[in-house]
Design a protein around this motif. Structure first.
Motif, PDB file in Angstrom:
ATOM      1  N   ALA A   1       0.820  -1.211   0.000  1.00  0.00           N
ATOM      2  CA  ALA A   1       0.000   0.000   0.000  1.00  0.00           C
ATOM      3  C   ALA A   1       0.854   1.262   0.000  1.00  0.00           C
ATOM      4  O   ALA A   1       0.489   2.266  -0.626  1.00  0.00           O
ATOM      5  N   ILE A   2       2.004   1.224   0.683  1.00  0.00           N
ATOM      6  CA  ILE A   2       2.805   2.447   0.778  1.00  0.00           C
ATOM      7  C   ILE A   2       3.939   2.534  -0.253  1.00  0.00           C
ATOM      8  O   ILE A   2       4.382   3.630  -0.588  1.00  0.00           O
ATOM      9  N   ALA A   3       4.408   1.384  -0.738  1.00  0.00           N
ATOM     10  CA  ALA A   3       5.602   1.378  -1.605  1.00  0.00           C
ATOM     11  C   ALA A   3       5.503   2.318  -2.807  1.00  0.00           C
ATOM     12  O   ALA A   3       6.472   3.037  -3.099  1.00  0.00           O
ATOM     13  N   PRO A   4       4.369   2.374  -3.533  1.00  0.00           N
ATOM     14  CA  PRO A   4       4.318   3.257  -4.714  1.00  0.00           C
ATOM     15  C   PRO A   4       4.460   4.737  -4.377  1.00  0.00           C
ATOM     16  O   PRO A   4       4.798   5.537  -5.244  1.00  0.00           O
ATOM     17  N   ARG A   5       4.218   5.107  -3.123  1.00  0.00           N
ATOM     18  CA  ARG A   5       4.288   6.509  -2.708  1.00  0.00           C
ATOM     19  C   ARG A   5       5.665   6.885  -2.157  1.00  0.00           C
ATOM     20  O   ARG A   5       5.912   8.049  -1.877  1.00  0.00           O
ATOM     21  N   CYS A   6       6.538   5.892  -1.969  1.00  0.00           N
ATOM     22  CA  CYS A   6       7.804   6.114  -1.274  1.00  0.00           C
ATOM     23  C   CYS A   6       8.975   6.285  -2.239  1.00  0.00           C
ATOM     24  O   CYS A   6       9.058   5.603  -3.259  1.00  0.00           O
ATOM     25  N   ASP A   7       9.895   7.186  -1.884  1.00  0.00           N
ATOM     26  CA  ASP A   7      11.170   7.284  -2.592  1.00  0.00           C
ATOM     27  C   ASP A   7      12.168   6.262  -2.052  1.00  0.00           C
ATOM     28  O   ASP A   7      13.096   5.862  -2.754  1.00  0.00           O
ATOM     29  N   ALA A   8      11.994   5.879  -0.796  1.00  0.00           N
ATOM     30  CA  ALA A   8      12.849   4.877  -0.153  1.00  0.00           C
ATOM     31  C   ALA A   8      12.017   4.183   0.921  1.00  0.00           C
ATOM     32  O   ALA A   8      11.063   4.757   1.455  1.00  0.00           O
ATOM     33  N   LEU A   9      12.373   2.938   1.224  1.00  0.00           N
ATOM     34  CA  LEU A   9      11.624   2.191   2.240  1.00  0.00           C
ATOM     35  C   LEU A   9      12.593   1.349   3.064  1.00  0.00           C
ATOM     36  O   LEU A   9      13.463   0.679   2.509  1.00  0.00           O
ATOM     37  N   VAL A  10      12.424   1.405   4.376  1.00  0.00           N
ATOM     38  CA  VAL A  10      13.282   0.672   5.303  1.00  0.00           C
ATOM     39  C   VAL A  10      12.447  -0.349   6.053  1.00  0.00           C
ATOM     40  O   VAL A  10      11.365  -0.032   6.572  1.00  0.00           O
ATOM     41  N   VAL A  11      12.960  -1.575   6.095  1.00  0.00           N
ATOM     42  CA  VAL A  11      12.368  -2.641   6.905  1.00  0.00           C
ATOM     43  C   VAL A  11      13.272  -2.851   8.116  1.00  0.00           C
ATOM     44  O   VAL A  11      14.469  -3.121   7.960  1.00  0.00           O
TER      45      VAL A  11
ATOM     46  N   ARG B   1      11.434 -10.805   3.054  1.00  0.00           N
ATOM     47  CA  ARG B   1      10.365 -10.785   2.057  1.00  0.00           C
ATOM     48  C   ARG B   1       9.752  -9.391   1.943  1.00  0.00           C
ATOM     49  O   ARG B   1       9.324  -8.977   0.865  1.00  0.00           O
ATOM     50  N   LEU B   2       9.685  -8.642   3.060  1.00  0.00           N
ATOM     51  CA  LEU B   2       9.123  -7.292   3.001  1.00  0.00           C
ATOM     52  C   LEU B   2       9.964  -6.378   2.114  1.00  0.00           C
ATOM     53  O   LEU B   2       9.418  -5.529   1.401  1.00  0.00           O
ATOM     54  N   VAL B   3      11.281  -6.532   2.159  1.00  0.00           N
ATOM     55  CA  VAL B   3      12.157  -5.749   1.274  1.00  0.00           C
ATOM     56  C   VAL B   3      11.842  -6.076  -0.184  1.00  0.00           C
ATOM     57  O   VAL B   3      11.731  -5.187  -1.034  1.00  0.00           O
ATOM     58  N   GLU B   4      11.685  -7.369  -0.478  1.00  0.00           N
ATOM     59  CA  GLU B   4      11.374  -7.796  -1.848  1.00  0.00           C
ATOM     60  C   GLU B   4      10.009  -7.264  -2.292  1.00  0.00           C
ATOM     61  O   GLU B   4       9.855  -6.816  -3.433  1.00  0.00           O
ATOM     62  N   VAL B   5       9.037  -7.315  -1.399  1.00  0.00           N
ATOM     63  CA  VAL B   5       7.697  -6.833  -1.735  1.00  0.00           C
ATOM     64  C   VAL B   5       7.742  -5.344  -2.070  1.00  0.00           C
ATOM     65  O   VAL B   5       7.116  -4.891  -3.042  1.00  0.00           O
ATOM     66  N   ALA B   6       8.478  -4.580  -1.282  1.00  0.00           N
ATOM     67  CA  ALA B   6       8.600  -3.146  -1.564  1.00  0.00           C
ATOM     68  C   ALA B   6       9.226  -2.911  -2.935  1.00  0.00           C
ATOM     69  O   ALA B   6       8.734  -2.100  -3.732  1.00  0.00           O
ATOM     70  N   ALA B   7      10.320  -3.632  -3.213  1.00  0.00           N
ATOM     71  CA  ALA B   7      11.021  -3.462  -4.492  1.00  0.00           C
ATOM     72  C   ALA B   7      10.150  -3.863  -5.676  1.00  0.00           C
ATOM     73  O   ALA B   7      10.233  -3.264  -6.754  1.00  0.00           O
ATOM     74  N   ASN B   8       9.302  -4.855  -5.472  1.00  0.00           N
ATOM     75  CA  ASN B   8       8.443  -5.354  -6.556  1.00  0.00           C
ATOM     76  C   ASN B   8       7.158  -4.556  -6.713  1.00  0.00           C
ATOM     77  O   ASN B   8       6.378  -4.808  -7.633  1.00  0.00           O
TER      78      ASN B   8
ATOM     79  N   GLY C   1       6.955  -0.910  -6.515  1.00  0.00           N
ATOM     80  CA  GLY C   1       7.082   0.512  -6.769  1.00  0.00           C
ATOM     81  C   GLY C   1       8.152   1.257  -6.006  1.00  0.00           C
ATOM     82  O   GLY C   1       8.313   2.463  -6.195  1.00  0.00           O
ATOM     83  N   CYS C   2       8.906   0.563  -5.116  1.00  0.00           N
ATOM     84  CA  CYS C   2       9.962   1.259  -4.379  1.00  0.00           C
ATOM     85  C   CYS C   2      11.259   0.465  -4.485  1.00  0.00           C
ATOM     86  O   CYS C   2      11.582  -0.341  -3.601  1.00  0.00           O
ATOM     87  N   ALA C   3      11.987   0.719  -5.558  1.00  0.00           N
ATOM     88  CA  ALA C   3      13.224  -0.026  -5.800  1.00  0.00           C
ATOM     89  C   ALA C   3      14.282   0.257  -4.734  1.00  0.00           C
ATOM     90  O   ALA C   3      15.120  -0.584  -4.430  1.00  0.00           O
ATOM     91  N   ARG C   4      14.235   1.474  -4.139  1.00  0.00           N
ATOM     92  CA  ARG C   4      15.198   1.831  -3.099  1.00  0.00           C
ATOM     93  C   ARG C   4      14.657   1.340  -1.751  1.00  0.00           C
ATOM     94  O   ARG C   4      14.037   2.075  -0.979  1.00  0.00           O
ATOM     95  N   SER C   5      14.862   0.047  -1.474  1.00  0.00           N
ATOM     96  CA  SER C   5      14.374  -0.552  -0.226  1.00  0.00           C
ATOM     97  C   SER C   5      15.493  -1.382   0.388  1.00  0.00           C
ATOM     98  O   SER C   5      16.288  -1.992  -0.330  1.00  0.00           O
ATOM     99  N   ARG C   6      15.552  -1.391   1.711  1.00  0.00           N
ATOM    100  CA  ARG C   6      16.610  -2.140   2.369  1.00  0.00           C
ATOM    101  C   ARG C   6      16.197  -2.545   3.777  1.00  0.00           C
ATOM    102  O   ARG C   6      15.242  -2.019   4.357  1.00  0.00           O
ATOM    103  N   LEU C   7      16.969  -3.495   4.298  1.00  0.00           N
ATOM    104  CA  LEU C   7      16.744  -4.054   5.636  1.00  0.00           C
ATOM    105  C   LEU C   7      17.818  -3.523   6.575  1.00  0.00           C
ATOM    106  O   LEU C   7      19.003  -3.515   6.231  1.00  0.00           O
TER     107      LEU C   7
ATOM    108  N   GLY D   1       9.290   5.208   3.572  1.00  0.00           N
ATOM    109  CA  GLY D   1       8.424   4.202   4.163  1.00  0.00           C
ATOM    110  C   GLY D   1       9.169   3.447   5.255  1.00  0.00           C
ATOM    111  O   GLY D   1      10.358   3.170   5.133  1.00  0.00           O
ATOM    112  N   ILE D   2       8.472   3.128   6.331  1.00  0.00           N
ATOM    113  CA  ILE D   2       9.061   2.351   7.427  1.00  0.00           C
ATOM    114  C   ILE D   2       8.091   1.255   7.828  1.00  0.00           C
ATOM    115  O   ILE D   2       6.894   1.486   8.005  1.00  0.00           O
TER     116      ILE D   2
END
Length: 316
Positions: A214-224, A235-242, A244-250, A269-270
């Motif tokens: 729900a939040i990934a398409p709105r995020c420039d970056a996402l942290v798990v 898996r949450l990092v992968e879900v974010a990347a898949n 709309g938020c390619a800049r995601s990390r754990l 996103g957090i």
């Protein structure tokens, strides 16, 4: 003159963090320490989070890899991921006092696998090789009774004794989307295969992935926030990347954050894996507040009210 902080919006995924199975497992260790005193031994990490493990260590828990490291006179707790049947059998043979903290949703998968085996079916388990939950599930049955599949490509390579007598089960912490694709491949190749009455992937994994979607398409970056050996966190990092938020990390803690990585981001996103406590999310937000002018929006996708009972031996 102090430079003004740059603004950044935080989208806080909800649900996030602890699930009922993790809360129960931690409570089992804490309650055992209250009842039996220090130390209480725990076979493997009770859940995949170093902060949780280290906190329990300060209270008197000792984490070991195998039962031969547990003295005869002390209690031992089995982790939330589940164990092969050989482990409680060994504990019984030594007359050890043991407490099973296996998540009830993992135990449900174990019982389903046993029922299929008793009906003469070979079980295909969708999961990650070497993960403690997979080791525990496969260890419920004799060698060869459970075949492991990790991805769609392996489905085509499966050699089964009887295509008409098959059932599948899944690790509870998988990517929902990946699992759907593997199940579809299994059904195409083995139309007679039996599946679980209800999806094995747990409610918490499903809800946390839905919140990230729900939040990934709105995020420039996402942290798990989670541990590198935590399947559901990865898996949450992968879900974010898949989604709309390619800049995601754990990351495990706020101290692990690479702030240069956030340069140019206006929306962060957090979320947190199911074995990560909320205090680590609060810690990350506080670290963000030191550097940015924050606007925080919580995006809630589900309400969770699941509670699992403690073992009878621990209930006063």
């Amino acid at each position: 003159m102090v430079a003004a902080k740059k603004p950044i919006k935080i989208l806080l995924a909800s649900p996030r963090g602890f699930c009922a199975g993790v809360e129960r497992a931690i409570q089992i260790v804490e309650r055992a320490l209250e009842l039996y005193g220090r130390p209480v031994y725990v076979r493997h990490e009770i859940v995949h989070n170093r902060f949780v493990v280290e906190t329990l260590e300060t209270k008197g828990a000792i984490f070991v890899e195998e039962l031969d490291q547990v003295p005869d006179e002390r209690p031992v707790v089995f982790s939330a991921h589940g164990v092969p049947k050989s482990v409680p059998a060994e504990a019984d043979s030594r007359k050890l006092l043991y407490l099973d903290a296996t998540c009830p949703l993992v135990s449900k998968v174990h019982r389903e696998a046993e029922r299929h085996f008793d009906s003469g079916r070979t079980i295909i388990l969708i999961g990650h090789a070497g993960h403690p939950e997979v080791v525990g599930t496969m260890g419920q049955l004799p060698a060869g009774a459970v075949l492991l599949v990790e991805d769609v490509g392996q489905v085509a390579m499966l050699a089964v004794p009887d295509p008409l007598n098959l059932a599948y089960a899944t690790q509870t912490t998988l990517s929902v989307d990946d699992t759907v694709a593997i199940v579809a491949a299994l059904r195409r190749r083995f139309p007679a295969i039996r599946g679980p009455k209800m999806e094995d992937i747990c409610y918490a994994t499903t809800n946390r992935q839905a919140a990230v979607k729900a939040i990934a398409p709105r995020c420039d970056a996402l942290v798990v926030v989670g541990a590198p050996n935590s399947s559901n966190s990865r898996r949450l990092v992968e879900v974010a990347a898949n989604n709309g938020c390619a800049r995601s990390r754990l990351i495990q803690r706020a101290s692990d954050m690479d702030w240069a990585w956030l340069d140019g981001a206006r929306c962060l996103g957090i979320t947190a894996g199911a074995s990560a406590p909320e205090t680590l999310v609060d810690e990350l937000i506080a670290a963000c507040r030191e550097r940015y002018e924050l606007e925080i929006e919580e995006v809630r996708m589900a309400e969770e009210s699941v509670v699992f009972k403690l073992p009878r031996a621990l209930v006063a």
